[in-house]
Each structure stands twice: as C-alpha cells, then as structure tokens.
Design an enzyme around this catalytic site. Structure first.
Site, short mmCIF file in Angstrom:
data_model
loop_
_atom_site.label_atom_id
_atom_site.label_comp_id
_atom_site.label_asym_id
_atom_site.label_seq_id
_atom_site.Cartn_x
_atom_site.Cartn_y
_atom_site.Cartn_z
CD GLU A 16 -2.93 -1.13 2.31
OE1 GLU A 16 -3.93 -1.85 2.22
OE2 GLU A 16 -2.71 -0.41 3.31
CG HIS A 49 -8.92 6.42 2.36
ND1 HIS A 49 -8.98 6.22 1.00
CD2 HIS A 49 -8.33 5.32 2.88
CE1 HIS A 49 -8.45 5.03 0.71
NE2 HIS A 49 -8.06 4.47 1.84
NE ARG A 67 -4.38 5.36 3.69
CZ ARG A 67 -4.92 4.57 4.59
NH1 ARG A 67 -5.22 5.04 5.79
NH2 ARG A 67 -5.18 3.32 4.32
CG HIS A 72 -9.54 6.67 6.29
ND1 HIS A 72 -10.59 5.78 6.21
CD2 HIS A 72 -8.42 5.93 6.36
CE1 HIS A 72 -10.11 4.54 6.21
NE2 HIS A 72 -8.80 4.60 6.32
NE ARG A 120 -4.46 5.14 9.89
CZ ARG A 120 -4.84 4.23 8.99
NH1 ARG A 120 -4.21 3.09 8.90
NH2 ARG A 120 -5.87 4.47 8.19
#
Length: 528
Positions: free
Chosen positions: A114, A238, A285, A346, A381
């Site tokens: 990811e 997100h 992100r 998110h 994060r």
C-alpha cells in the site's frame, strides 16, 4: 448496574477486545459498546495489517516508512516497539482463526503493498480484513466466562473523585456513567481500571469513512477528566472514497492502488499523480488526497477516476471481491470501467496522550487505538498501521494493569446520576441542526487545505455552539444524540485549537499561510 467488574473497557473493536482477552485470565472484564458490538471502525477496515513477514523486508524498513509518512513527528521508540510486535500480533490472530489469504508456494500468506510502504507487508483477508478480525475477536470474547459484552451503552462521562459520595479532588478514574439505550436510563459502571478504546472523531466532518458512532467520545471524556490531548490537527483524509449520491462512506481500499490502480482526471483523461509526486499512486495518503483535491477544485470536478480495469478481470475479482460485488450492484463493473472517487475524512491521528503501556494522565485510566496519540503515527498514519496499533497497545494496557493491580485503588462509593432538575428535550431537531452545522464548517474550514482565516471562522462558530450545547446539557435529560453532540463540539474545538497553534505545514496539516515545514518537529499538546 453494579460495579462487579475488575476492568471496564469502553469500545468493542480490535483494541478493546484484545485488551479484554489478555485480561480475562484472572480478571472480570466488562466490554461496553455504544451500539452493536461489531459497529466500530475495526469491521470497516478493508486493507489489512502491516507486518514484516518477507525475507527481504526488515523492521528498519517498516520503521523508516512509518517515520517518513509521519513527517518526522513520530516517537521512534514507539514506532520500533509496535513494528517489532507486529509479527507476533499477526500470529495470535491466526491462532484465533483469522483466515488470512494464503501465499503462493512457500509463502505462508499473501502480502500486498500500500501507499508509503517500501515492501509488500500487508497481510489481509481479501478486501475485508477488519471484518474477519472483528469476528474472530468477538467469538473468542463471547466464549470467555470472565468477559461480559454489553451492547447499546452510550458512555457519558468518566467517574472521578468529584463523583464520589464523599467528594474528593482525586483525578483517579473509577469507571463511568453510561446511557442504556434499552432502559433509557443512566447507569453507573465502576471498575478498578478503565480502558478507553472508543475510536476516533471522524464524524466531526461532513464526509467521512468512519462509522456513525465515531464522535470523539473517548477523547472528549478524557479531556474533561483532566488528560492531555495531542496532535488533533492531524486528521487523515482517505484519498479514495466512492462518489455516489445514494451510497455514503464506502471506502475503496488503498490496496487497489497498490495493485496497479491509476488515478485519472475524468475531464482530461490524463493520469495525474506523477505530476505531484515521484511515487505517483503509491505516495502517502496526505499527498494523494491533496492532489485529488487540487484536481477537483482546479477543474470544477465532482470526483476523479480510480481505474484498475487494465488488470486481468480474474485478478481484480479475486483480490477485491467485496468492492467488485458492491460496485457491480451500483452499475459499475470495475473490471471494465473506472471508479468515481473523492477524498473523505478517514482517521484521527491525534488523541489522548498515552505511554508505551497505554497509560493516560489519569490514574486508573488507559487508552488504546485510534482514541490515542501514542507517538506511532506522527503527522500522518502509514497505511495498515492502525489495526496493528490496536493489537499492540490493547495487549500492552492489559499487561500493565495485570502487573500493577495492587497499585490501582478500589472505587469508593459513587453518587448515582442525578436527573431531578432536568426535563425531556423539547426539540430533537435542534440537536440535528447543530450536528449538521459542525460537520459542514469543519469540512469547509478545517479540511484538507487550511488557512488561518478559515480556522478562525470555525473557532467563532464552535464557541457559539459550545454555549448552546452547554445549555441543552444543563437543562435536559441526556439522550444518545445529545451526548454525541456534546462530544463533537469538544473535539471540534480541540482540532481547531491545535490547527491554529501549528504555524507550519507538516503531514496532514497543510495551511496556505504557513506552507513550509519547520526544521524541528514538535507535538501539539493541549492541557486542560
């Protein structure tokens, strides 16, 4: 409800149930949930759990990726502690029956990659990892005779010395007051130790992938009980939430980009992420969310496209079965056409300050998971580190409580909840109006891109709402909606105050007035 529990856990997701299972060997544990036991954020997690499981991967690489994503604001000791605990946490879940996708040949599990990760290290159950983890933990908790699971209990406030029959100034926590949805009454739940595992504050925003109950309850309660709150300005958005006028808050996992999905401007037909970052779709992100936000605002779009239709249809259906089925029901075949996506709030990277043992500033009060600021995430994060944090800190809090049981004070006699001077709320529409107002001004003024002027406008509005809500709370009987509104006002204020105090752009906090990143990374810490 009597105080016949040793430990009270508020929240029934990965953090709360992990703590419960680790404590239940020799403690009587109560786990309360605001609604159903499986309604928290854990069950919504699609992507997976990050852990070093490949031969060519290393703890150092996972630590480095986490620190880079967190823009240097992470606590290195915490990051190392969590990363090194990841393989064991995965092993324990496998023992509980979580059916992680098997790997090919000699590889035990299939690992995906990811955004922000330098290696394939995401262990997963197709695209519904969180649901599988939730089900396994719930099953184990239900089977344990020392764990009592209690749904439909809405936490109101933590119990401290000021709630004792003999008033004291002690800040130690002895449980909490909670509204029972079934009886419509407030109950007193006492315990020697309390763990907050209540999740984040995503519902302070108009668009969010968070569950309906993510109203910052634990953060607000801890703040009112005297605990420090840190880094609330770092709200993760997100990049890819489904854009659909009838289906709200459906997340398109980061793994779609990890497996080759491309972000395309639907007006120009052009792939745009390489223009913003050399890592393109695999950038962290915050960068991807700002890039999408920029494309949408510049060209007046409603959404951008996420396209994985160039991959083999069988590959797409195998890796993303839930997303495939869900979107097919909406008339979108992701093996043939792109997915319309927009950013949405998110994850709450800030929260209650805790140490490596999950301890807060209040004696007897612990916290784990998204409700905390543990030092793991920093200013942003890294993907799939969230479930990992829940597992590691849920266990850490349980172990500390067990090892230091004799130092925790037994609850004194506590006063019952007093409703003698309040009446029923006369107009529920007032609550709904206030909630809607918060979510709109937080989205417009405290969103992906910020300015000081916007933040000050938000601060003025939250002050007006604070006075109104204080009046409701003082004069009317509590309801779940009023409890949540009170907490939303509190966390919105904490987010705005934190954002105004940071005079730089770092990670998720991007402000046009201070676009540069300061040389030194410093946490924002608010003290009650």
């Amino acid at each position: 409800m009597n105080g016949g529990y040793d430990v009270l856990i508020v929240g029934s997701g990965a953090a709360g149930l992990t703590a419960a299972l680790n404590l239940a060997t020799n403690k009587r544990v109560a786990v309360i949930a605001k609604g159903r036991l499986d309604e928290g954020a854990t069950g919504w997690a699609q992507g997976g759990i990050a852990a070093v499981l490949e031969e060519d991967d290393s703890f150092d690489a996972h630590v480095r990726d986490t620190m880079i994503a967190g823009a240097g604001l992470n606590d290195l000791a915490v990051v190392e502690h969590v990363v090194e605990g990841a393989p064991q946490a995965i092993e324990r879940l496998a023992e509980l029956g979580v059916p992680f996708n098997a790997g090919d040949g000699p590889d035990r599990w299939h690992l995906t990659r990811e955004g922000g990760h330098s290696h394939r290290r995401i262990v997963h159950v197709a695209d519904a990892t969180g649901w599988a983890v939730q089900q396994a933990l719930e099953k184990a908790a239900f089977a344990h005779p020392n764990i009592t699971l209690i749904p439909d209990m809405v936490a109101i406030d933590l119990i401290t010395g000021r709630h004792a029959a003999e008033f004291s100034t002690s800040g130690a926590v002895h449980g909490l007051y909670a509204f029972n949805r079934k009886t419509k009454g407030v109950e007193t739940i006492c315990a020697r130790a309390t763990i907050l595992a209540t999740g984040g504050a995503g519902r302070a925003y108009l668009y969010s992938t968070a569950p309906r109950g993510a109203t910052g309850d634990g953060i607000a309660m801890a703040w009112r009980a005297g605990c420090r709150i840190s880094n609330m300005e770092f709200m993760q958005f997100h990049p890819t939430c489904l854009y659909n006028l009838t289906v709200k808050n459906f997340l398109i996992t980061e793994a779609v980009r990890g497996e080759g999905g491309l972000l395309i401007n639907p007006r120009t037909g052009k792939r745009f992420m390489p223009d913003y970052d050399e890592r393109a779709e695999l950038a962290p992100r915050d960068i991807v969310a700002r890039a999408i936000d920029s494309e949408i605002k510049r060209d007046g779009l409603d959404y951008v496209h996420l396209d994985i239709s160039h991959r083999e249809p069988d590959f797409v259906r195998e890796h993303f079965p839930n997303i495939y089925e869900k979107l097919l029901g909406l008339g979108i075949d992701i093996t043939k056409e792109p997915i319309p996506v927009v950013p949405a709030q998110h994850y709450t990277c800030g929260g209650i300050v805790v140490d490596l043992d999950g301890r807060t500033d209040a004696p007897g009060l612990y916290a784990a998971g998204e409700v905390t600021q543990s030092g793991l995430h920093g200013a942003n994060r890294l993907a799939s580190n969230s479930l990992l944090e829940c597992l590691v800190f849920g266990e850490a809090a349980a172990k500390h409580i067990d090892a230091h049981w004799d130092t925790l004070s037994a609850p004194p006699p506590i006063r019952a909840w007093d409703e003698s001077r309040v009446t029923d709320l006369d107009e529920e529409v007032v609550i709904q109006q206030s909630w809607g107002e918060i979510r709109r001004f937080m989205w417009n003024f405290v969103g992906i891109v910020r300015t000081t002027k916007r933040l000050e406008r938000a601060r003025n509005r939250v002050e007006l709402l604070r006075r109104e809500v204080a009046g409701y709370y003082a004069n009317f009987r509590v309801t779940p909606d009023l409890i949540e509104l009170r907490n939303l006002v509190e966390v919105a204020d904490l987010i705005i105050r934190s954002a105004l105090s940071r005079h730089e752009s770092r990670g998720l906090h991007y402000t046009l007035d201070y676009p540069e990143t300061a040389a030194k990374a410093v946490d924002t810490v608010l003290v009650p």
